[in-house]
Write an enzyme that holds these catalytic residues in place. Structure first.
Site, mmCIF file in Angstrom:
data_model
loop_
_atom_site.group_PDB
_atom_site.id
_atom_site.type_symbol
_atom_site.label_atom_id
_atom_site.label_comp_id
_atom_site.label_asym_id
_atom_site.label_seq_id
_atom_site.Cartn_x
_atom_site.Cartn_y
_atom_site.Cartn_z
ATOM 1 N N HIS A 138 -36.875 0.557 93.698
ATOM 2 C CA HIS A 138 -36.286 1.851 93.361
ATOM 3 C C HIS A 138 -37.391 2.822 92.989
ATOM 4 O O HIS A 138 -38.389 2.422 92.394
ATOM 5 C CB HIS A 138 -35.305 1.709 92.186
ATOM 6 C CG HIS A 138 -34.378 2.875 92.083
ATOM 7 N ND1 HIS A 138 -34.702 4.014 91.386
ATOM 8 C CD2 HIS A 138 -33.153 3.090 92.618
ATOM 9 C CE1 HIS A 138 -33.708 4.875 91.496
ATOM 10 N NE2 HIS A 138 -32.759 4.343 92.239
ATOM 11 N N ASP A 196 -27.458 -1.300 95.068
ATOM 12 C CA ASP A 196 -26.918 -1.418 96.420
ATOM 13 C C ASP A 196 -26.936 -2.847 96.948
ATOM 14 O O ASP A 196 -26.226 -3.166 97.896
ATOM 15 C CB ASP A 196 -27.698 -0.515 97.382
ATOM 16 C CG ASP A 196 -27.371 0.930 97.132
ATOM 17 O OD1 ASP A 196 -26.229 1.194 96.743
ATOM 18 O OD2 ASP A 196 -28.248 1.776 97.294
#
Ligand code: CMC
Length: 428
Positions: A306, A363
């Site tokens: 991320h 996700d």
């Protein structure tokens, strides 16, 4: 840097820039006058060191794995509140009282129907179109259907447009799904919750009754909460940039949806599940881990890493737990879930991923849950868009009312040719 001032030395000149402090998080250097003072720009591709605005909505500490909405930790909101409550919180700044929540729910519920002409509009798309392509088109078209809420200078119209966007997004998302599978559109039903209504519009058919499963409803509601807002990410920045020119809110949210579609952003949950399917069986995982580490191979482990979270993604913690609940409830035995489990285990113990602080993100797990519920992978990003609409709308409203707001207009480091004379084609 001293006493709230940053000094910039350029040759024999020096310039002072004020430090601005937020309530928490790093200070920022106010360089608005830099170009006028020193005739230089700053260079920050990807905006990794740039605060593009002031915002009171969401705070992220990527190193500590913290995500707060209006001060409330995401874990508490996901476990204890509802998506509508979080929507109210993001829009208005405070958690609603019971009466305020009832009124808000009622307002949103009463905006869930879409203009009947929109169903005809849908029919212009190919049935096999990606639902995100349909979403970009249909949401962009809302400004052609709701002229009476496009004046951004009118606070009442802004509020109506905000409610319309939040309320109609589940209806449009469900219609995109129904269209792709060739089933009739299902109208919203006012006695259901926001999330229950969406599930019914997606999965029911006129031929028989549909009962919303409370476990799935709760899981979906959590997924929506976890995706509601995320500070100045790419799609939110897109919404703000589009809105900075005075574009109407429907157009701005359509721009956000277009940006969200990319695999490095909202498209990652679809990409993560496709990757798990491609891996297929746990014995093939080492091959893919090797590819992810190979600098000459563009492959990345989707659902890992991320831009901001370099410790862990706090949303992933809730999502992992929810994934277990949903899989248990549904009794799903898809081998893909074994691949996911094993991949997570191997990557979390691999020095490459440990050193680069690459952890599973939200996700990685959301795709697993959505697949177990029965959504095709192409719908994953649509669900993200549905939830993120709340954040986009709240951020758009904040921007419009910010006195420091001006049209977004970055500069550049020009690397093209310097001025030269045109040569007629016959002489080239
Ligand atoms: N698999 C393998 N290596 C990776 C991965 C990955 N998923 N992510 C980052 N790296 C490596 C990258 O190659 C680089 O290595 P090096 O320093 O040797 O060049 C290092 O880690 C840092 O990567 P970066 O690209 O500089 O990091 P970034 O902050 O620009 O990228 C990211 C963040 C999310 C785009 C990236 O981690 C990625 O592409 N992940 C896969 C896509 C994904 O899951 N995205 C969903 C993000 S969560 C949803 C949302 O909030 O939108």
């Amino acid at each position: 840097m001293a006493d709230g001032t940053a000094k910039l030395a350029l040759g024999d000149k020096s310039f002072d820039y004020k430090l601005m402090s937020g309530t928490v998080g790093p200070d920022v250097i106010d360089i608005r006058k830099l170009y006028a003072d020193a005739d230089v720009f700053t260079y920050d591709p990807g905006f990794t060191s740039t605060a593009s605005c002031q915002s009171g909505l969401t705070y992220i500490d990527g190193d500590a794995g913290v995500l707060l909405h209006r001060g409330y930790p995401i874990g508490q909101l996901a476990e204890q509140s509802s998506f509508m409550e979080v929507a109210y919180l993001l829009l208005k700044g405070e958690l609603p009282s019971a009466d305020e929540l009832k009124t808000f729910n009622n307002t949103i519920t009463r905006h869930t129907m879409v203009h009947e002409q929109l169903s005809t509009f849908f029919r212009g798309f190919r049935r096999d179109a990606h639902p995100m392509a349909v979403m970009v088109g249909v949401v962009g078209a809302l400004s052609a259907f709701y002229h009476d809420s496009t004046d951004i200078n009118d606070p009442v119209q802004r509020e109506i447009a905000s409610h319309r966007l939040i309320a109609k997004m589940p209806t449009i998302a469900a219609m995109a799904y129904k269209y792709s599978v060739g089933q009739p559109f299902v109208y919203p039903k006012n006695d259901l919750s926001y999330t229950g209504n969406f599930l019914r519009m997606t999965y029911s058919v006129p031929a028989e009754e549909y009962e919303v499963d409370p476990v799935i409803e709760a899981a979906m509601d959590k997924i929506f909460i976890l995706h509601a807002d995320h500070e100045q990410n790419a799609s939110t920045s897109t919404v703000r940039l589009a809105g900075s020119s005075g574009a109407n809110p429907f157009a701005c949210i359509a721009a956000g949806i277009a940006c969200l579609w990319g695999p490095a952003h909202g498209g990652a949950n679809e990409a993560a599940l496709n990757m798990l399917r491609e891996i297929g069986t746990p014995d093939r995982i080492p091959e893919y881990i090797a590819r992810a580490k190979n600098k000459d191979d563009p492959f990345r482990l989707m659902g890992f890493g991320h831009r901001v979270y370099k410790n862990y993604d706090p949303r992933a913690t809730v999502m992992q737990k929810t994934a277990k609940e949903v899989l248990t409830k549904l009794g799903v035995t898809d081998p893909i879930f074994d691949v996911a489990h094993e991949l997570e285990h191997i990557a979390l113990n691999d020095p490459y991923f440990i050193d680069k602080k690459l952890y599973p993100n939200v996700d990685f797990y959301s795709g697993i849950i959505l697949s177990a519920i029965g959504f095709p992978t192409t719908m994953f990003t649509v669900l993200f868009a549905l939830a993120r609409t709340v954040g986009w709308v709240a951020q758009w409203n904040e921007m419009i009312t910010d006195p420091a707001q001006k049209i977004g207009r970055p500069r550049q480091l020009y690397t093209g040719p310097t001025q030269r004379d045109y040569v007629p084609v016959s002489q080239r």
